[in-house]
Design a protein around this motif. Structure first.
Motif, PDB file in Angstrom:
ATOM      1  N   LYS A  52       0.841  -1.193   0.000  1.00  0.00           N
ATOM      2  CA  LYS A  52       0.000   0.000   0.000  1.00  0.00           C
ATOM      3  C   LYS A  52       0.875   1.242   0.000  1.00  0.00           C
ATOM      4  O   LYS A  52       1.889   1.297   0.689  1.00  0.00           O
ATOM      5  CB  LYS A  52      -0.913   0.032   1.226  1.00  0.00           C
ATOM      6  CG  LYS A  52      -2.042  -0.953   1.161  1.00  0.00           C
ATOM      7  CD  LYS A  52      -2.984  -0.749   2.319  1.00  0.00           C
ATOM      8  CE  LYS A  52      -4.135  -1.745   2.226  1.00  0.00           C
ATOM      9  NZ  LYS A  52      -5.080  -1.543   3.323  1.00  0.00           N
ATOM     10  N   GLY A  53       0.453   2.225  -0.788  1.00  0.00           N
ATOM     11  CA  GLY A  53       1.162   3.492  -0.863  1.00  0.00           C
ATOM     12  C   GLY A  53       0.193   4.630  -1.033  1.00  0.00           C
ATOM     13  O   GLY A  53      -1.022   4.429  -1.139  1.00  0.00           O
ATOM     14  N   ARG A  54       0.748   5.835  -1.103  1.00  0.00           N
ATOM     15  CA  ARG A  54      -0.103   7.021  -1.151  1.00  0.00           C
ATOM     16  C   ARG A  54       0.483   8.030  -2.127  1.00  0.00           C
ATOM     17  O   ARG A  54       1.667   8.344  -2.080  1.00  0.00           O
ATOM     18  CB  ARG A  54      -0.155   7.623   0.238  1.00  0.00           C
ATOM     19  CG  ARG A  54      -1.179   8.683   0.427  1.00  0.00           C
ATOM     20  CD  ARG A  54      -1.236   9.058   1.885  1.00  0.00           C
ATOM     21  NE  ARG A  54      -1.334   7.847   2.685  1.00  0.00           N
ATOM     22  CZ  ARG A  54      -2.369   7.533   3.458  1.00  0.00           C
ATOM     23  NH1 ARG A  54      -3.342   8.357   3.598  1.00  0.00           N
ATOM     24  NH2 ARG A  54      -2.396   6.414   4.122  1.00  0.00           N
ATOM     25  N   PHE A  55      -0.366   8.516  -3.018  1.00  0.00           N
ATOM     26  CA  PHE A  55      -0.001   9.638  -3.875  1.00  0.00           C
ATOM     27  C   PHE A  55      -0.293  10.918  -3.097  1.00  0.00           C
ATOM     28  O   PHE A  55      -1.338  11.031  -2.461  1.00  0.00           O
ATOM     29  CB  PHE A  55      -0.811   9.626  -5.173  1.00  0.00           C
ATOM     30  CG  PHE A  55      -0.508   8.438  -6.046  1.00  0.00           C
ATOM     31  CD1 PHE A  55       0.649   8.397  -6.809  1.00  0.00           C
ATOM     32  CD2 PHE A  55      -1.379   7.369  -6.116  1.00  0.00           C
ATOM     33  CE1 PHE A  55       0.933   7.314  -7.627  1.00  0.00           C
ATOM     34  CE2 PHE A  55      -1.113   6.276  -6.930  1.00  0.00           C
ATOM     35  CZ  PHE A  55       0.047   6.251  -7.680  1.00  0.00           C
ATOM     36  N   THR A  56       0.606  11.875  -3.123  1.00  0.00           N
ATOM     37  CA  THR A  56       0.441  13.092  -2.323  1.00  0.00           C
ATOM     38  C   THR A  56      -0.243  14.222  -3.076  1.00  0.00           C
ATOM     39  O   THR A  56      -0.593  15.231  -2.465  1.00  0.00           O
ATOM     40  CB  THR A  56       1.812  13.566  -1.817  1.00  0.00           C
ATOM     41  OG1 THR A  56       2.685  13.742  -2.933  1.00  0.00           O
ATOM     42  CG2 THR A  56       2.418  12.559  -0.847  1.00  0.00           C
ATOM     43  N   MET A  57      -0.417  14.068  -4.385  1.00  0.00           N
ATOM     44  CA  MET A  57      -1.125  15.082  -5.184  1.00  0.00           C
ATOM     45  C   MET A  57      -1.474  14.499  -6.551  1.00  0.00           C
ATOM     46  O   MET A  57      -0.977  13.441  -6.918  1.00  0.00           O
ATOM     47  CB  MET A  57      -0.265  16.344  -5.363  1.00  0.00           C
ATOM     48  CG  MET A  57       1.006  16.113  -6.154  1.00  0.00           C
ATOM     49  SD  MET A  57       2.002  17.601  -6.418  1.00  0.00           S
ATOM     50  CE  MET A  57       2.555  17.935  -4.769  1.00  0.00           C
ATOM     51  N   SER A  58      -2.318  15.207  -7.270  1.00  0.00           N
ATOM     52  CA  SER A  58      -2.654  14.765  -8.625  1.00  0.00           C
ATOM     53  C   SER A  58      -1.527  15.154  -9.576  1.00  0.00           C
ATOM     54  O   SER A  58      -0.687  15.990  -9.266  1.00  0.00           O
ATOM     55  CB  SER A  58      -3.983  15.386  -9.068  1.00  0.00           C
ATOM     56  OG  SER A  58      -3.879  16.791  -9.071  1.00  0.00           O
ATOM     57  N   GLY A  59      -1.511  14.506 -10.735  1.00  0.00           N
ATOM     58  CA  GLY A  59      -0.507  14.815 -11.745  1.00  0.00           C
ATOM     59  C   GLY A  59       0.126  13.559 -12.318  1.00  0.00           C
ATOM     60  O   GLY A  59      -0.339  12.443 -12.094  1.00  0.00           O
TER      61      GLY A  59
END
Length: 83
Positions: A52-59
């Motif tokens: 599991k991971g996390r994107f910190t913003m769109s793009g």
């Protein structure tokens, strides 16, 4: 900012599942410097690794996948777009 599940499928080059490997996914944005965002994946069945991971913003993002097994290392970049 919700967690995302990443699944990596690894084989031995002849199509057989590659078990017992060390698998990581590093998330970066090609357009800017980002802090380390590494996902350590666990083997869920032979040749399949999940983390599991996390994107910190769109793009536009890049998932840099590394598979280490029996003294060998294979790497692959996967482009992603987060909306």
């Amino acid at each position: 900012m919700d967690s995302s599940v990443f699944t990596v499928t690894a084989n031995d080059g002849q199509g057989k599942p590659l078990g017992g490997a060390a698998v990581t996914v590093n998330l970066t944005m090609p357009s800017m410097e980002m802090p380390k965002n590494e996902i350590v994946c666990q083997e869920t069945k032979p040749g399949e690794y999940t983390g599991k991971g996390r994107f910190t913003m769109s793009g536009d993002w890049r998932a840099h996948v590394t598979v280490k097994s029996a003294g060998r290392m294979r790497e692959q970049n996967v482009p992603l777009t987060v909306k």
